[in-house]
Design an enzyme around this catalytic site. Structure first.
Site, short mmCIF file in Angstrom:
data_model
loop_
_atom_site.label_atom_id
_atom_site.label_comp_id
_atom_site.label_asym_id
_atom_site.label_seq_id
_atom_site.Cartn_x
_atom_site.Cartn_y
_atom_site.Cartn_z
N GLY A 127 6.90 14.24 -10.16
CA GLY A 127 6.33 15.58 -10.25
C GLY A 127 4.84 15.57 -10.55
O GLY A 127 4.44 15.50 -11.71
N LEU A 128 4.04 15.63 -9.50
CA LEU A 128 2.58 15.62 -9.65
C LEU A 128 1.97 16.92 -9.11
O LEU A 128 1.23 17.60 -9.82
CB LEU A 128 2.00 14.41 -8.92
CG LEU A 128 0.46 14.30 -8.87
CD1 LEU A 128 -0.13 14.19 -10.27
CD2 LEU A 128 0.03 13.10 -8.02
N GLU A 130 1.18 20.75 -7.76
CA GLU A 130 1.47 22.12 -8.15
C GLU A 130 1.00 23.06 -7.05
O GLU A 130 0.31 22.63 -6.12
CB GLU A 130 0.77 22.46 -9.47
CG GLU A 130 1.23 21.60 -10.64
CD GLU A 130 0.48 21.90 -11.94
OE1 GLU A 130 -0.29 22.89 -11.98
OE2 GLU A 130 0.67 21.14 -12.91
N SER A 135 -4.06 18.45 -3.30
CA SER A 135 -5.00 17.34 -3.18
C SER A 135 -5.85 17.20 -4.45
O SER A 135 -6.22 16.10 -4.85
CB SER A 135 -5.90 17.54 -1.96
OG SER A 135 -5.13 17.52 -0.77
N ARG A 272 17.32 7.02 33.37
CA ARG A 272 17.05 8.25 34.12
C ARG A 272 16.39 7.92 35.46
O ARG A 272 15.43 7.15 35.53
CB ARG A 272 16.13 9.13 33.28
CG ARG A 272 15.53 10.32 34.00
CD ARG A 272 16.45 11.50 34.05
NE ARG A 272 15.73 12.71 34.43
CZ ARG A 272 16.33 13.79 34.87
NH1 ARG A 272 17.66 13.82 34.98
NH2 ARG A 272 15.64 14.86 35.19
N GLU A 368 2.18 12.49 -0.21
CA GLU A 368 1.51 11.40 -0.92
C GLU A 368 0.03 11.31 -0.54
O GLU A 368 -0.55 10.23 -0.44
CB GLU A 368 2.23 10.07 -0.72
CG GLU A 368 3.62 10.10 -1.34
CD GLU A 368 4.15 8.74 -1.72
OE1 GLU A 368 3.36 7.85 -2.06
OE2 GLU A 368 5.39 8.59 -1.71
N THR A 370 -2.72 13.93 1.89
CA THR A 370 -2.94 14.19 3.31
C THR A 370 -3.80 13.09 3.91
O THR A 370 -4.51 12.36 3.20
CB THR A 370 -3.66 15.53 3.51
OG1 THR A 370 -4.98 15.44 2.93
CG2 THR A 370 -2.90 16.68 2.85
#
Length: 384
Positions: A127-128, A130, A135, A272, A368, A370
């Site tokens: 939990g980092l 919010e 970022s 195909r 984790e 952008t």
């Protein structure tokens, strides 16, 4: 490990890959479409991974784990993601949630919380982020106020992977509001059963639908002080060190998704037929396949080198972790998009797994950190 060893996996690593692939083909991939369609946690995949000790392979042997190195853990995540990206978040997020403990927790905290993860009795989330601190992690508002031998937690966390499924959570909160920016944050272990700790509704997502993503809510949630991870005020430093290591696992997940898409695209174009011959015989298609495979292999090698650096805790890991995650996720998005294109209309419908893989690939460019943030991290390392 010598420089040459980076370019050839050991027999143990190759054997591990084959073992994971067998489990995935038999017990994970067959459920991937249903997991995605119903937005259901992949319980069958979890049980299969747990039975084979692939659910949290990174936990050291001293805490009853199998003690897989960083590269071996990446191989597990890559092979699981090849069949089901949602399921690959079981080993990936178990590592993400426990990495702060492995880096900084006391022996008592490690001994209390790592063995249940190693056995599969519990999962561990992180939990980092919010709502207003994505970022910009240092601007978090979740607070942990000291009160005797406890801290009282108030606030929320957003975009938490496997929230509600995991039993334990590493949560970052402001303990010293007057400290210099980023230096007043502390990490704690929060348990699912803690009073005052609740979850928001599951997010309705583009991809990785089998991995629940929810908010964490803290309303006067009391945490014993002995659940602190590392020193008071060191939380953000621990969180960023954690990401240096775990970004490599997201690179591995991206490689796995891309490999799965290439596998299906190759099988389709060989089978195909158009204009009297297999689609694979057209040079334009062959050039697409060559570019897809070339970029995928470059991404794979970058991830493996970063994993070796993670295992050694090399000083240049921040650059290589960011580069591996950034490049591999960009490649995954490109390869899955091209794979959908190679199938034409068939790629756009759920009869084939390509559209799911394309949707799943997108998140690897976002979570984790952008890919824009990854480029900032790399540039900062270069300019030091």
């Amino acid at each position: 490990m010598s420089d040459f060893d980076l370019y050839r996996l050991s027999e143990d690593h190759e054997g591990l890959r084959e073992a994971v692939r067998a489990v995935v083909q038999a017990k994970v991939a067959p459920h991937a479409a249903e997991v995605d369609d119903k937005s259901a946690f992949p319980q069958q995949a979890f049980e299969a991974l747990r039975a084979a000790d692939f659910h949290a392979p990174h936990i050291p042997e001293q805490y009853d784990g199998v003690g897989a190195d960083a590269l071996a853990t990446c191989l597990v995540i890559e092979e699981v993601a090849r069949g089901c990206a949602s399921s690959s978040l079981i080993p990936a997020v178990n590592k993400l949630g426990t990495m702060p403990l492995l880096l900084a927790a006391s022996d008592e905290v490690k001994a209390r919380y790592l063995p249940p993860v190693a056995s599969g009795e519990a999962m561990f989330s992180y939990g980092l982020s919010e709502r207003e601190a994505g970022s910009d992690t240092a601007s978090m508002r979740c607070k942990a106020t000291p009160d005797g031998d406890e801290f009282v937690l108030n606030g929320q966390k957003s975009w938490i992977t496997n929230a509600g499924i995991s039993e334990y959570y590493t949560v970052l909160a402001v303990t010293d509001p007057d400290a210099p920016r980023g230096r007043g944050v502390t990490a704690f272990v929060v348990e699912k059963s803690d009073e005052g700790f609740t979850f928001g509704e599951p997010e309705r997502k583009l991809g990785i639908k089998g991995s629940p993503t929810r908010e964490l809510h803290f309303d006067n949630c009391r945490i014993p002080a002995d659940r602190m991870v590392g020193e008071r005020g060191e939380g953000l430093k621990i969180a960023l060190r954690t990401l240096d290591h775990t970004r490599v696992t997201i690179g591995a997940q991206a490689v796995g998704i891309a490999q799965g898409a290439l596998d299906h695209a190759l099988a389709y174009v060989k089978d195909r037929k158009q204009f009297g011959k297999a689609v694979a015989e057209f040079q334009g298609v062959q050039f697409m396949l060559a570019d897809m495979a070339m970029k995928l292999e470059a991404a794979r090698q970058m991830v493996y080198v970063a994993a070796a650096k993670s295992e050694r805790n090399d000083p240049d890991l921040p650059f290589f972790g960011a580069a591996a995650k950034c490049y591999a996720s960009d490649v995954a998005m490109e390869v899955t998009t091209d794979a959908v294109q190679l199938l034409g209309g068939a790629g756009y419908v759920k009869d084939f797994p390509l559209e799911r893989m394309m949707r799943d690939a997108k998140i690897t460019q976002i979570y984790e950190g952008t890919n824009q943030i990854q480029r900032l991290v790399m540039a900062r390392q270069l300019l030091r």
